[in-house]
Design a protein around this motif. Structure first.
Motif, PDB file in Angstrom:
ATOM      1  N   ALA A   1     102.017 -52.014 -60.116  1.00 10.30           N
ATOM      2  CA  ALA A   1     101.438 -51.356 -61.287  1.00 10.30           C
ATOM      3  C   ALA A   1     100.302 -50.421 -60.874  1.00 10.30           C
ATOM      4  N   GLU A   2      99.416 -50.910 -60.004  1.00 10.26           N
ATOM      5  CA  GLU A   2      98.322 -50.066 -59.524  1.00 10.26           C
ATOM      6  C   GLU A   2      98.858 -48.899 -58.709  1.00 10.26           C
ATOM      7  N   SER A   3      99.898 -49.151 -57.938  1.00  7.97           N
ATOM      8  CA  SER A   3     100.520 -48.096 -57.162  1.00  7.97           C
ATOM      9  C   SER A   3     101.044 -46.993 -58.079  1.00  7.97           C
ATOM     10  N   LEU A   4     101.734 -47.385 -59.139  1.00 10.84           N
ATOM     11  CA  LEU A   4     102.272 -46.397 -60.073  1.00 10.84           C
ATOM     12  C   LEU A   4     101.149 -45.599 -60.732  1.00 10.84           C
ATOM     13  N   ARG A   5     100.051 -46.260 -61.096  1.00  8.66           N
ATOM     14  CA  ARG A   5      98.929 -45.538 -61.715  1.00  8.66           C
ATOM     15  C   ARG A   5      98.350 -44.495 -60.764  1.00  8.66           C
ATOM     16  N   SER A   6      98.194 -44.857 -59.494  1.00  8.17           N
ATOM     17  CA  SER A   6      97.639 -43.908 -58.530  1.00  8.17           C
ATOM     18  C   SER A   6      98.577 -42.724 -58.311  1.00  8.17           C
ATOM     19  N   TYR A   7      99.865 -43.008 -58.167  1.00  8.37           N
ATOM     20  CA  TYR A   7     100.817 -41.913 -57.969  1.00  8.37           C
ATOM     21  C   TYR A   7     100.851 -40.984 -59.177  1.00  8.37           C
ATOM     22  N   GLU A   8     100.848 -41.548 -60.367  1.00  9.60           N
ATOM     23  CA  GLU A   8     100.896 -40.699 -61.551  1.00  9.60           C
ATOM     24  C   GLU A   8      99.588 -39.939 -61.740  1.00  9.60           C
ATOM     25  N   GLY A   9      98.464 -40.530 -61.292  1.00  8.76           N
ATOM     26  CA  GLY A   9      97.209 -39.788 -61.300  1.00  8.76           C
ATOM     27  C   GLY A   9      97.281 -38.579 -60.382  1.00  8.76           C
ATOM     28  N   ALA A  10      97.885 -38.749 -59.223  1.00 11.38           N
ATOM     29  CA  ALA A  10      98.053 -37.620 -58.305  1.00 11.38           C
ATOM     30  C   ALA A  10      98.948 -36.549 -58.921  1.00 11.38           C
ATOM     31  N   LEU A  11     100.003 -36.963 -59.609  1.00 15.28           N
ATOM     32  CA  LEU A  11     100.937 -36.006 -60.186  1.00 15.28           C
ATOM     33  C   LEU A  11     100.355 -35.275 -61.392  1.00 15.28           C
ATOM     34  N   ARG A  12      99.390 -35.874 -62.059  1.00 15.77           N
ATOM     35  CA  ARG A  12      98.721 -35.145 -63.132  1.00 15.77           C
ATOM     36  C   ARG A  12      97.903 -33.980 -62.577  1.00 15.77           C
ATOM     37  N   ILE A  13      97.455 -34.116 -61.345  1.00 18.49           N
ATOM     38  CA  ILE A  13      96.703 -33.037 -60.698  1.00 18.49           C
ATOM     39  C   ILE A  13      97.646 -32.030 -60.062  1.00 18.49           C
ATOM     40  N   ASP A  14      98.640 -32.524 -59.348  1.00 15.48           N
ATOM     41  CA  ASP A  14      99.629 -31.675 -58.683  1.00 15.48           C
ATOM     42  C   ASP A  14     101.004 -32.245 -58.993  1.00 15.48           C
ATOM     43  N   ARG A  15     101.676 -31.670 -59.950  1.00 11.89           N
ATOM     44  CA  ARG A  15     102.938 -32.231 -60.460  1.00 11.89           C
ATOM     45  C   ARG A  15     104.063 -32.199 -59.432  1.00 11.89           C
ATOM     46  N   ASN A  16     103.872 -31.474 -58.324  1.00  9.58           N
ATOM     47  CA  ASN A  16     104.919 -31.382 -57.308  1.00  9.58           C
ATOM     48  C   ASN A  16     104.513 -32.003 -55.978  1.00  9.58           C
ATOM     49  N   GLU A  17     103.488 -32.878 -55.970  1.00  9.57           N
ATOM     50  CA  GLU A  17     103.075 -33.526 -54.723  1.00  9.57           C
ATOM     51  C   GLU A  17     104.193 -34.466 -54.256  1.00  9.57           C
ATOM     52  N   PRO A  18     104.909 -34.122 -53.160  1.00 10.05           N
ATOM     53  CA  PRO A  18     106.106 -34.892 -52.792  1.00 10.05           C
ATOM     54  C   PRO A  18     105.825 -36.352 -52.485  1.00 10.05           C
ATOM     55  N   ALA A  19     104.716 -36.644 -51.784  1.00 10.10           N
ATOM     56  CA  ALA A  19     104.426 -38.039 -51.447  1.00 10.10           C
ATOM     57  C   ALA A  19     104.224 -38.868 -52.701  1.00 10.10           C
ATOM     58  N   ALA A  20     103.605 -38.279 -53.717  1.00  4.90           N
ATOM     59  CA  ALA A  20     103.393 -38.998 -54.972  1.00  4.90           C
ATOM     60  C   ALA A  20     104.711 -39.180 -55.722  1.00  4.90           C
ATOM     61  N   LEU A  21     105.588 -38.188 -55.670  1.00  5.84           N
ATOM     62  CA  LEU A  21     106.888 -38.313 -56.335  1.00  5.84           C
ATOM     63  C   LEU A  21     107.722 -39.424 -55.699  1.00  5.84           C
ATOM     64  N   ALA A  22     107.776 -39.451 -54.360  1.00  2.00           N
ATOM     65  CA  ALA A  22     108.547 -40.495 -53.682  1.00  2.00           C
ATOM     66  C   ALA A  22     107.934 -41.866 -53.931  1.00  2.00           C
ATOM     67  N   GLY A  23     106.603 -41.956 -53.868  1.00  2.00           N
ATOM     68  CA  GLY A  23     105.948 -43.230 -54.130  1.00  2.00           C
ATOM     69  C   GLY A  23     106.177 -43.701 -55.552  1.00  2.00           C
ATOM     70  N   ARG A  24     106.170 -42.764 -56.468  1.00  2.00           N
ATOM     71  CA  ARG A  24     106.453 -43.114 -57.865  1.00  2.00           C
ATOM     72  C   ARG A  24     107.875 -43.680 -57.985  1.00  2.00           C
ATOM     73  N   GLY A  25     108.800 -43.122 -57.206  1.00  2.00           N
ATOM     74  CA  GLY A  25     110.162 -43.658 -57.209  1.00  2.00           C
ATOM     75  C   GLY A  25     110.196 -45.103 -56.752  1.00  2.00           C
ATOM     76  N   ARG A  26     109.450 -45.433 -55.685  1.00  2.00           N
ATOM     77  CA  ARG A  26     109.406 -46.818 -55.217  1.00  2.00           C
ATOM     78  C   ARG A  26     108.856 -47.747 -56.288  1.00  2.00           C
ATOM     79  N   ALA A  27     107.743 -47.330 -56.882  1.00  3.01           N
ATOM     80  CA  ALA A  27     107.109 -48.189 -57.876  1.00  3.01           C
ATOM     81  C   ALA A  27     107.999 -48.375 -59.098  1.00  3.01           C
ATOM     82  N   LEU A  28     108.624 -47.305 -59.562  1.00  2.00           N
ATOM     83  CA  LEU A  28     109.497 -47.401 -60.734  1.00  2.00           C
ATOM     84  C   LEU A  28     110.694 -48.309 -60.449  1.00  2.00           C
ATOM     85  N   ALA A  29     111.268 -48.199 -59.249  1.00  2.00           N
ATOM     86  CA  ALA A  29     112.418 -49.047 -58.910  1.00  2.00           C
ATOM     87  C   ALA A  29     112.023 -50.510 -58.939  1.00  2.00           C
TER      88      ALA A  29
END
Length: 560
Positions: free
Chosen positions: A262-290
């Motif tokens: 849950a904390e991982s997803l919050r951090s990744y989505e916080g990064a994506l709110r700043i840079d919606r195309n940050e690849p590391a955050a997108l991939a990490g968000r995929g892990r957390a969502l799965a």
């Protein structure tokens, strides 16, 4: 007479005084402009290294900011990075002997290649950095630092260390060299050296970039809380949105590694709110969502991450998520895409042996994985290589030798305190193959204690293996009750299509990506023979690939 009178009026004492006042005002305005310009330029250049890095500056603005960030090894937005590259390319067309500008351009190419996983930038970077050394062969700190960054980005940590040490000899007090050395030492598994480098860095400099680097070293030592705190401080003190997005994404990774999805997803989505195309955050968000059971969203997040940064590791993670969902044809296509991407990156000088070794060990030819990883171990014996080689040996049926490498990857004496659920899982399965039941049970349980969701394929297998091993003789190694059940991974209603060239997209899950993978822009080159262009990639035929089994019998399949 009237004309003569006008001339006297224009040249008389009163006129001369008025003219003098006008000149005085103009001079004051010019002086104010010069002072203001110097102040702006000085602010832009304050973070630049003071030794061996004096390129002709661009106009103040995003380009100057990107130059400052590149010089200090700081995160920079891709838009500003592209602007800097264009600025230096244009300048060097008319000033081809400017060694410092060649170094800036080469280092910017390195960052472009690293951020976008486009290996075609790396030969361009090497040519630019070599041109810098040719134009300024004596005391060229910036080029030495750029070549260290290039070697690290390619995964050649020995060469990165060599260039870092060269830079250190040129300027022992220059703080920007130490992060490069830390990256090289970590890649080589020399955690003692990375700690010493951090101590020297902290004496020379402070602030967010040092905090972010300290977080990496603390994590390697097993100081998890200190690492999280340091990275949180770095993100809070970030000077630019690009810095904050990158460090929030790194905070998401640390949260994931310790099993806090849950904390991982919050951090990744916080990064994506700043840079919606940050690849590391997108991939990490995929892990957390799965791990949270939101599999269709996770698949789209991975596809978007791979579009923005088509790294083989992202393709491998996506393939294993497909396989965990029973979508074997899609998984096999992704595994073929990993191999294709490795070939492309190898053409750009990138070392992807670790990813390819793990792929072949689990989903291909284990004997081929052993061959590749043995060579990698001789070249740069890092902890990650020890783990991968041990696992490949296990998959090839050589459990006794496998355990020596698995122990090296997991023992504190060698690993420096690194706690990886995947490494510990690998060791547990190797011990099971050797019928070391107690040790196997202990390490498999530990892998789930570190991160219950470390892999959509292997975490459920760890639970099933523990069930077959039965209850331990003491309660000290029992699996906690909250980890008894597998996390929910619901089947998607419609199988997601495999996309070999998707487009980057925002974390909005309403659409899937469709555009092609980025390639190096422009045709600007250093004055040196051009290297051949790396081959384009596409998914090969969907062949091979099996779900990892709990059996310890060797499994060999034909190479793809």
């Amino acid at each position: 007479m009237e004309i003569e009178q006008r001339e006297r009026d224009l040249t008389g004492p009163g006129s001369r005084k008025a003219s003098g006042r006008r000149r005085s005002r103009a001079a004051r305005r010019a002086l104010i402009g010069v002072v203001a310009g110097c102040a702006v330029f000085g602010g832009a250049m304050v973070l630049l290294p003071t030794v061996g890095f004096t390129p002709t500056p661009p106009a103040p603005g995003p380009v100057a900011g990107a130059m400052t960030a590149v010089a200090a090894g700081m995160p920079v937005s891709l838009r500003d990075l592209t602007a800097l590259v264009r600025d230096r390319e244009a300048y060097l067309r008319t000033h081809p002997r400017d060694a410092a500008s060649w170094a800036v351009l080469g280092t910017a190419y390195v960052e472009q290649g690293r951020r976008t996983a486009t290996p075609g930038y790396f030969p361009k970077a090497e040519r630019a950095l070599r041109a810098s050394l040719t134009a300024g062969p004596t005391g060229n700190l910036a080029a030495s630092q750029g070549l260290a960054a290039l070697a690290n980005a390619r995964g050649d940590f020995r060469k990165g260390r060599t260039w870092g040490e060269t830079a250190l000899k040129l300027a022992p007090k220059q703080w920007t060299t130490y992060p490069l050395l830390i990256d090289s030492f970590r890649g080589l598994g020399d955690y003692k050296a990375s700690r010493k480098a951090l101590e020297k860095l902290q004496k020379l400099h402070s602030g967010p970039p040092v905090m972010a680097r300290a977080a990496q070293v603390y994590w390697d030592r097993g100081w998890r809380e200190d690492a999280v705190a340091a990275l949180s401080d770095a993100a809070a003190g970030a000077r630019t949105p690009a810095e904050r997005a990158v460090w929030l994404a790194e905070a998401g990774r640390l949260a994931w590694e310790r099993g806090d999805r849950a904390e991982s997803l919050r951090s990744y989505e916080g990064a994506l709110r700043i840079d919606r195309n940050e690849p590391a955050a997108l991939a990490g968000r995929g892990r957390a969502l799965a791990s949270l059971g939101r599999v269709p969203e996770a698949l789209r997040a991975y596809q978007a991450a791979f579009a923005g940064r088509p790294a083989p590791g992202y393709a491998l993670e996506l393939g294993e998520l497909y396989q965990a969902q029973g979508l074997d044809p899609a998984a096999r296509a992704q595994y073929d895409l990993v191999r294709a991407r490795v070939r492309t990156e190898t053409a750009g000088g990138v070392d992807d042996t670790l990813v390819l070794g793990l792929l072949e060990a689990d989903h291909g030819d284990a004997a081929e994985a052993v061959r590749r990883l043995r060579a990698e171990w001789k070249r740069q014996p890092g902890i990650g290589v020890a783990d991968a080689l041990g696992w490949a040996l296990h998959r090839a049926g050589k459990n006794k030798e496998a355990l020596t490498f698995a122990a090296r990857a997991t023992d504190k004496e060698h690993g420096g305190g690194v706690r990886s659920a995947l490494y510990v899982y690998h060791r547990g399965q190797i011990e099971r193959g050797l019928e070391l039941t107690g040790a196997a049970r202990r390490h498999l349980a530990e892998s789930l204690q570190i991160n219950p969701y470390f892999s959509p394929l292997l975490a459920p297998l760890a639970r099933r293996t523990l069930d077959t091993l039965g209850e331990p003789s003491t309660s000290s190694t029992a699996l906690p009750s909250e980890l008894d059940e597998d996390p929910a991974f619901p089947e998607p209603e419609v199988p997601e299509p495999v996309r070999t060239s998707p487009a980057a997209s925002a974390p909005d899950d309403s659409t899937a990506p469709t555009a092609s993978v980025p390639a190096p822009a422009g045709s600007f080159e250093a004055p040196a023979p051009a290297a051949s262009a790396p081959p384009t990639f596409s998914a090969g035929p969907a062949t091979g690939g099996q779900r990892p089994e709990s059996s310890t019998a060797p499994r060999r399949t034909a190479p793809h």
